[in-house]
Scaffold this active site. Sequence first.
Site, PDB file in Angstrom:
ATOM      1  N   ALA A 257       1.802   3.490   3.600  1.00  0.00           N
ATOM      2  CA  ALA A 257       0.407   3.893   3.703  1.00  0.00           C
ATOM      3  C   ALA A 257      -0.465   2.655   3.696  1.00  0.00           C
ATOM      4  O   ALA A 257       0.017   1.556   3.457  1.00  0.00           O
ATOM      5  CB  ALA A 257       0.026   4.794   2.522  1.00  0.00           C
ATOM      6  N   MET A 258      -1.769   2.855   3.932  1.00  0.00           N
ATOM      7  CA  MET A 258      -2.684   1.720   4.024  1.00  0.00           C
ATOM      8  C   MET A 258      -4.028   2.082   3.406  1.00  0.00           C
ATOM      9  O   MET A 258      -4.600   3.126   3.704  1.00  0.00           O
ATOM     10  CB  MET A 258      -2.834   1.309   5.495  1.00  0.00           C
ATOM     11  CG  MET A 258      -3.797   0.172   5.725  1.00  0.00           C
ATOM     12  SD  MET A 258      -3.228  -1.366   4.925  1.00  0.00           S
ATOM     13  CE  MET A 258      -4.804  -2.122   4.578  1.00  0.00           C
ATOM     14  N   ASN A 260      -7.176   1.271   3.706  1.00  0.00           N
ATOM     15  CA  ASN A 260      -8.461   1.031   4.375  1.00  0.00           C
ATOM     16  C   ASN A 260      -9.608   1.661   3.587  1.00  0.00           C
ATOM     17  O   ASN A 260      -9.516   2.797   3.141  1.00  0.00           O
ATOM     18  CB  ASN A 260      -8.447   1.664   5.772  1.00  0.00           C
ATOM     19  CG  ASN A 260      -7.168   1.392   6.501  1.00  0.00           C
ATOM     20  OD1 ASN A 260      -6.845   0.252   6.766  1.00  0.00           O
ATOM     21  ND2 ASN A 260      -6.407   2.447   6.787  1.00  0.00           N
ATOM     22  N   HIS A 292      -1.389   4.626  -5.602  1.00  0.00           N
ATOM     23  CA  HIS A 292      -1.378   3.200  -5.240  1.00  0.00           C
ATOM     24  C   HIS A 292      -2.511   2.878  -4.262  1.00  0.00           C
ATOM     25  O   HIS A 292      -3.288   1.951  -4.496  1.00  0.00           O
ATOM     26  CB  HIS A 292      -0.019   2.842  -4.633  1.00  0.00           C
ATOM     27  CG  HIS A 292       0.115   1.417  -4.221  1.00  0.00           C
ATOM     28  ND1 HIS A 292       0.722   0.466  -5.007  1.00  0.00           N
ATOM     29  CD2 HIS A 292      -0.280   0.770  -3.095  1.00  0.00           C
ATOM     30  CE1 HIS A 292       0.676  -0.703  -4.396  1.00  0.00           C
ATOM     31  NE2 HIS A 292       0.086  -0.553  -3.217  1.00  0.00           N
ATOM     32  N   GLU A 293      -2.612   3.639  -3.207  1.00  0.00           N
ATOM     33  CA  GLU A 293      -3.643   3.334  -2.200  1.00  0.00           C
ATOM     34  C   GLU A 293      -5.034   3.562  -2.787  1.00  0.00           C
ATOM     35  O   GLU A 293      -5.954   2.795  -2.534  1.00  0.00           O
ATOM     36  CB  GLU A 293      -3.455   4.175  -0.932  1.00  0.00           C
ATOM     37  CG  GLU A 293      -2.068   4.075  -0.293  1.00  0.00           C
ATOM     38  CD  GLU A 293      -1.547   2.676  -0.078  1.00  0.00           C
ATOM     39  OE1 GLU A 293      -2.352   1.751   0.128  1.00  0.00           O
ATOM     40  OE2 GLU A 293      -0.304   2.489  -0.131  1.00  0.00           O
ATOM     41  N   HIS A 296      -6.096   0.684  -4.950  1.00  0.00           N
ATOM     42  CA  HIS A 296      -6.491  -0.502  -4.186  1.00  0.00           C
ATOM     43  C   HIS A 296      -8.010  -0.562  -3.982  1.00  0.00           C
ATOM     44  O   HIS A 296      -8.545  -1.627  -3.695  1.00  0.00           O
ATOM     45  CB  HIS A 296      -5.834  -0.493  -2.803  1.00  0.00           C
ATOM     46  CG  HIS A 296      -4.524  -1.231  -2.717  1.00  0.00           C
ATOM     47  ND1 HIS A 296      -4.334  -2.484  -3.258  1.00  0.00           N
ATOM     48  CD2 HIS A 296      -3.351  -0.905  -2.105  1.00  0.00           C
ATOM     49  CE1 HIS A 296      -3.086  -2.888  -2.986  1.00  0.00           C
ATOM     50  NE2 HIS A 296      -2.471  -1.952  -2.298  1.00  0.00           N
ATOM     51  N   GLU A 315      -1.303  -6.711  -4.626  1.00  0.00           N
ATOM     52  CA  GLU A 315      -0.142  -5.823  -4.589  1.00  0.00           C
ATOM     53  C   GLU A 315       0.580  -5.730  -5.934  1.00  0.00           C
ATOM     54  O   GLU A 315       0.926  -4.638  -6.385  1.00  0.00           O
ATOM     55  CB  GLU A 315       0.826  -6.237  -3.470  1.00  0.00           C
ATOM     56  CG  GLU A 315       0.244  -6.082  -2.063  1.00  0.00           C
ATOM     57  CD  GLU A 315      -0.257  -4.673  -1.747  1.00  0.00           C
ATOM     58  OE1 GLU A 315       0.048  -3.732  -2.494  1.00  0.00           O
ATOM     59  OE2 GLU A 315      -0.980  -4.524  -0.737  1.00  0.00           O
TER      60      GLU A 315
HETATM   61  N1  B3K Z   1      -1.369  -2.909   1.921  1.00  0.00           N
HETATM   62  C1  B3K Z   1      -0.471  -2.065   2.673  1.00  0.00           C
HETATM   63  C2  B3K Z   1       0.664  -2.799   3.268  1.00  0.00           C
HETATM   64  C3  B3K Z   1       0.352  -3.496   4.540  1.00  0.00           C
HETATM   65  C4  B3K Z   1       1.613  -4.057   5.144  1.00  0.00           C
HETATM   66  C5  B3K Z   1       1.347  -4.862   6.360  1.00  0.00           C
HETATM   67  N2  B3K Z   1       2.569  -5.336   6.942  1.00  0.00           N
HETATM   68  C6  B3K Z   1       0.033  -0.934   1.869  1.00  0.00           C
HETATM   69  C7  B3K Z   1       0.030  -1.112   0.410  1.00  0.00           C
HETATM   70  O1  B3K Z   1       0.624  -2.010  -0.147  1.00  0.00           O
HETATM   71  O2  B3K Z   1      -0.621  -0.354  -0.239  1.00  0.00           O
HETATM   72 ZN    ZN Z   2      -0.453  -1.975  -1.921  1.00  0.00          ZN
END
Ligand code: B3K
Ligand code: ZN
Length: 854
Positions: A257-258, A260, A292-293, A296, A315
């Site tokens: 996942a990401m 954003n 987790h996301e 962030h 991370e």
């Molecule tokens: N930050 C993204 C991971 C991006 C990976 C790019 N190759 C997901 C995470 O760690 O939550």
């Molecule tokens: Zn992460």
Amino acid sequence: MKDAAPAAPQPIRLEDYTPFPWEVEAVSLSFALSPDATRVTSRIRFVPKPGAPAQMFLHGEDLTPISTKIDGQDVVVVPTEGGINVPVPESAFTWEAVVEVNPAANTALEGLYMSNGMYCTQCEAEGFRKITYYPDRPDVMAPFKVRIESDLPVLLSNGNPAGAGEGFAEWHDPHPKPAYLFALVAGELVAHSDTFTTASGASVDLNIWVRPGDEDKCAYAMDALIRSMRWDEEVYGREYDLDVFNIVAVDDFNMGAMENKGLNIFNSKYVLASPETATDADFASIEAIIAHEYFHNWTGNRITCRDWFQLCLKEGLTVFRDQQFSADMRSAPVQRIQDVLTLRARQFREDAGPLAHNVRPESYVEINNFYTATVYEKGAEVIGMLRTLIEDDAYQAGCTLYFDRHDGQACTIEDWLACFEEVTATDLSQFKRWYSQAGTPKVTARWGAEGDEFALHLSQEVPPTPNQPMKEPAVIPVRLALYNSGKEVVGETLAVLDGPEMRLSWPLDVVGSGDVTPSLLRGFSAPVILDAPTTFGQRLALMRDDTDPFNRWEAGRSVVREDLLNMIRGQGFVATGLLTSLEIVLRDTSVDPAFRALMFALPSGDDLAQACVDAGMVPDPSLIHAKRKEMQRAIAEAMTDELIRQYEANATAGPYSPAAGPAAQRSLRNTCLGYLTAVEGPVRALAQYEAATNMTDQMAAFGRLVEAGDPDIAARFEAQWKDDRLVMDKWFMSQMALADPNAAVDTAARLTEHSLFDYKNPNRFRSVIAGLTAGNPAGFHHPSGAGYRFVADWLLKLDAINPQTTARMSTAFDSWKRYDADRQALMLAELERMAAAEGLSRDLGEMVSRMRGA
Ligand code: B3K
Ligand code: ZN
């Protein structure tokens, strides 16, 4: 010159960091979406910092430029490696570029791409440069305005909605952010919605966007999101900061996942769940990844990284936070054991081989290759050790200072540590070695009576790793207690091993004479390898008596491992003492069933291969496989009746609930099923398969039937689930992982020829290829070398279209030095074949060269 190999890409180095010479005051983007020709118009306001040069470099890759202007006038740009050079004025100016990109042709799934007719983006780490020209580096932070034009009904970007009408939508993100957090989604999507009221009373609209038909599989993810939002307020004092929070599920995604800003994009595997289609493990992963996301938003987004070398800043900390969250939501000891299992399986393995690197690397060729277990999981362990050393109040105070001081900034590990140095008035420079020394430290413990004292000697050694021959002592927190004849004679205390060695002592009249046993590294208080002379009998005693649940499990685990090693050496059979102790654990209904299940989970083939190496043996994956089966059978035979009793006692009544309690019961029940099938044959598994009303039970039974060679089960399962992508991933994976090792490569070939195998979909590719490399080590390492060839062929094929996923999966070859000369030669030959392949990506090229030790 035409035939000369392209020059090897130059590494980027931490020591070369320089700030970007301009501020970006505002970004405005407009997208006219079209599958093969999306037009992106950018207007960016740049303000020079003192000393800014007359030429500005902007990243840009795979862009078709239409026009470039400064303050409304056309400007001629000079294409250069990875972007363009632009002559710029001395004072503030507005850059405008129109470019075209081709989302339909983007199979690398980085930048703007299409998945099932839906537009989506992935920009971390360096994908934004595939959308438009930009200073694509995390220390350039700016507020973004976005306009999307398309006939599709749902048009999303970061921040708050700022207007919509026929064929367009506008978004405004007021929080300055780096480009890697940009996101855009457009498609025919439906929402599962809810609202959240923050601690200060703001109302937030929550939406999980999915393809029509999937909306009934979002409730658990939504529940996990709401619990995460509340938890971050309660535990870290962090509130959400926009009017909306959107999550979108995408089938084609390179990772989990990401994060954003305001628009998280998820691999659908980590959002969609129903009792019928998702296992308990899936539910737990969804909860952890949603958290987790979300976490962030503060640790990553509001406070981001100055450069990609600082990746662990966001991370490691965010993994630590999601592990704390899962421990609070579920059973803390079970969570800790699972986290350590993952750490050892992935990070210890990485640290022991040619890919070993610092938690904060100092150079890279392709940053995507550093989203590793070391950065994530060891990074989280480092935070955990910091908290252990300074204790919780100081940890909380340091975090609060970090959030207050650095909100809106792009930071370094130094900024983070300085907050804790300040609140504790201590110098953390030695602790900081955890960020700059690769390799898993080894702690050796020796003990005995010395005069009228019981003395415990601890020493440490950090092994050499690639480019780091010499190491300095690390700061290692060792939680410990002392036992004598089943009684805790010294309660838990913390020893800090910060030199090469230390001596601890207690008066003999306190600990008593006789069989004193230290329980060391309780809760796995540091990511180290412990060498302690604890006897077999003492371990069995700890397995019964230790009040630290982690070490109770660890004691059992080490006995099983030692016993298996003896069997592999051809010297023995399953020890009676072990069987008796295991049965006591199994019967003990006062203990969490999930914990009992973990006690019965045998070490994996890969774990045992490393254990062989540590014991000075050359691992033979086929022999390891056979001995694991032998032990499983011996355990099953020794306690069949109790296994049946527990199988029956742990049947869950009533409708399915993914909560920790019933999930724990299913986990013990299905563990029992595994052992019972070894002695009873597949009858029970078949009955369970027929009766199953949830995927956890169906999948467990399916696995046993595949292992037993049931000729119809794969087709039955397929007929039932062929239209569900996520369930079919399990079908592929499970058949691959459980195939007879001698037929594994044939199975892999058959599965990749199946009409539902699609190598362009990362989940499907991983199901089969990682199902072989990680799930079926005896098959992958078959002495013929067929497994190596098969995997290398597929990696080369995937590399041409998706370098990121390929590079990640190539780590299957990183353990080549462990094996016998024949296997080493076969694995190395495949690494060399890949290295020599024409058009190799930078991603795979870097991995292969590091693995070869070049
Ligand atoms: N930050 C993204 C991971 C991006 C990976 C790019 N190759 C997901 C995470 O760690 O939550
Ligand atoms: Zn992460």
